[in-house]
Design a protein around this motif. Structure first.
Motif: not given
Length: 178
Positions: A17-19, A96-99, A167-168, A177-178
Motif C-alpha cells: 500500500t502507498v495510501g 496511519g498505514s504503519i500504526f 495524524k496530529l 493524510a493517509d
C-alpha cells in the motif's frame, strides 16, 4: 488430499500500500523480478498492490504456473480487509498505514520515500525498526530486506491507539493524510 480447500488455505498474500500518495519507486520495486522471486522463495503466493496516485502500472499475473500471482488497484474506500487478510504488508512510511498494520499484529516492511522533502516519516520508520516492530527498506534495497527478514525477530507493538496522535503530528508537519 489435493482439493481446492488445500490450495486456498495455503495461500499467503503480500499486500502493498502507498495510501493516497504517488510512490512509483515502491511500485516498481515490488514489480521487479528480484522482489517477486524473493517473495516466492519465502512462500508467498499472491501479491496485491494498492498503487495510489502513481503512474507506473505493475504487471498482472495469474500465477497459474505456480509462480507469484500479481494484481493491483488504485484506491479502495477501505484497505482494512486487505490488511487483515495479508500475511505480510509492504507499506509507504505514512504513520496511519504503519500504526494500523502494527495494531493488527501483521509483519510489516516500511519502504521510505527518500524523494520527499523534510521526510520525518523516515525517522518514524527507522525508530520502529530499531525497536524491532517492523523492517525498514528503501525501494532499491527491498529485495535484500525480504531475503534476510526473519519474521520471528519482530516484537509486537504495544497496544494503544497511536493513530490520532500520529495524524496530529503528520498534520502539524504538513504531511497529507493517509
Amino acid at each position: 488430499m489435493g482439493g481446492a480447500a488445500n490450495g486456498i488455505e495455503s495461500r499467503k498474500m503480500v499486500f502493498v500500500t502507498v495510501g493516497t500518495t504517488c510512490f512509483d519507486a515502491l511500485i516498481k520495486a515490488v514489480d521487479s523480478q528480484h522482489v517477486k522471486e524473493e517473495l516466492s522463495r519465502k512462500g508467498y503466493t499472491d501479491l496485491l498492490i494498492q498503487m495510489g496516485r502513481g503512474t507506473y502500472v505493475p504487471s498482472k499475473f495469474s500465477g497459474e504456473d505456480g509462480s507469484l500471482a500479481v494484481d493491483y488497484f488504485t484506491f479502495s474506500p477501505s484497505i482494512a480487509d486487505y490488511l487483515r487478510s495479508a500475511s505480510l504488508i509492504i507499506s509507504h512510511a505514512g504513520s496511519g498505514s504503519i500504526f494500523e498494520t502494527l495494531r493488527l499484529g501483521k509483519p510489516l516492511i516500511v519502504v521510505v520515500n527518500e524523494d520527499l522533502m523534510d521526510n520525518h516519516q523516515i525517522e518514524l520508520a527507522e525508530e520502529l525498526a530499531d525497536r524491532k516492530h517492523l523492517f525498514c527498506a528503501r525501494p532499491q534495497t527491498l529485495h535484500q530486506t525480504i531475503e534476510v527478514m526473519d519474521l520471528k525477530s519482530l516484537i509486537p507493538y504495544p497496544p494503544g491507539d497511536a493513530v490520532p496522535v500520529a495524524k496530529l503530528i503528520d498534520n502539524f508537519l504538513g504531511f497529507p493524510a493517509d
